[in-house]
Design an enzyme around this catalytic site. Sequence first.
Site, PDB file in Angstrom:
ATOM      1  CD  GLU A   1      -5.769   1.888  -2.994  1.00 56.62           C
ATOM      2  OE1 GLU A   1      -6.910   1.926  -2.524  1.00 56.62           O
ATOM      3  OE2 GLU A   1      -4.747   1.825  -2.289  1.00 56.62           O
ATOM      4  CG  HIS A  49      -1.997   1.010   1.166  1.00 56.45           C
ATOM      5  ND1 HIS A  49      -1.767   2.343   1.421  1.00 56.45           N
ATOM      6  CD2 HIS A  49      -3.306   0.907   0.849  1.00 56.45           C
ATOM      7  CE1 HIS A  49      -2.904   3.011   1.253  1.00 56.45           C
ATOM      8  NE2 HIS A  49      -3.854   2.155   0.916  1.00 56.45           N
TER       9      HIS A  49
HETATM   10  P1  PGA Z   1      -9.791   5.705   0.651  1.00 58.82           P
HETATM   11  O1  PGA Z   1      -8.532   4.710   0.841  1.00 58.82           O
HETATM   12  O2  PGA Z   1     -10.923   4.846   0.168  1.00 58.82           O
HETATM   13  O3  PGA Z   1     -10.016   6.275   2.013  1.00 58.82           O
HETATM   14  O4  PGA Z   1      -9.385   6.708  -0.363  1.00 58.82           O
HETATM   15  C1  PGA Z   1      -8.303   3.668  -0.052  1.00 58.82           C
HETATM   16  C2  PGA Z   1      -7.022   2.970   0.316  1.00 58.82           C
HETATM   17  O5  PGA Z   1      -6.084   3.638   0.768  1.00 58.82           O
HETATM   18  O6  PGA Z   1      -6.922   1.739   0.174  1.00 58.82           O
END
Ligand code: PGA
Length: 220
Positions: free
Chosen positions: A146, A97
């Site tokens: 992401e 992440h």
């Molecule tokens: P968020 O986070 O939905 O709060 O933007 C997603 C993540 O970091 O996996």
Amino acid sequence: MAGNTWIIANWKSNKNIAEALDWVSKVGPQIPKNENLKVVVCPTFTCLEEVKKAITVSNFPLMVGSQDLSPYSEGSYTGEEAGRILKDVIELSLLGHSERRKNFGETDEMVSNKVKQALDNNIIPLVCVQDENVSVPEGCKLVAYEPVWAIGSGTPDTPENDQQIAQVLKSKYGDIEVLCGGSVNSGNIKSFVSQPDISGALIGGASLNADEFIKILKEL
Ligand code: PGA
């Protein structure tokens, strides 16, 4: 729903055991039973065992994942949670992440070692990539795209761009499933999962509130 849809709650560093169990008791009964729908909750390490027990006792169609996993096997690695130990309570592990890469110095090499440890212990590795150029380690079949700026900002990437990145990742790595993430909520989930190459979402903030998470599931 053709193919799998993964809805993954990433609680990050939130919720104690009582709060975690409250969420499970509210969300668990609301999860539609559909073998293509894979709903996963990723609590903190402290909550994993209690969450797993609560799900098992009630037979909820909910998988448990960790938010990290040691890049090493068991041994002299103070503070680490090894795959062989974790596999008693998890089926999936969220790896690489951006918050771990940024705040804890996690490198591609570490992520790749974590993936290997996960696979050696029959844990599904879910690797987060921040753009299409971040490498996906060998053996990893589940990837979440992401972009850093979309996380927790309230400004998600567009479904069209996510679709395009998913296509690029699939052309690079072949047989993988790609999830999207970053400010996904009940108001926009449908626009993402309706894209042909997006197989679900990794959800942070909007996963914390049981009612909002149930709303997300109802949108599918
Ligand atoms: P968020 O986070 O939905 O709060 O933007 C997603 C993540 O970091 O996996």
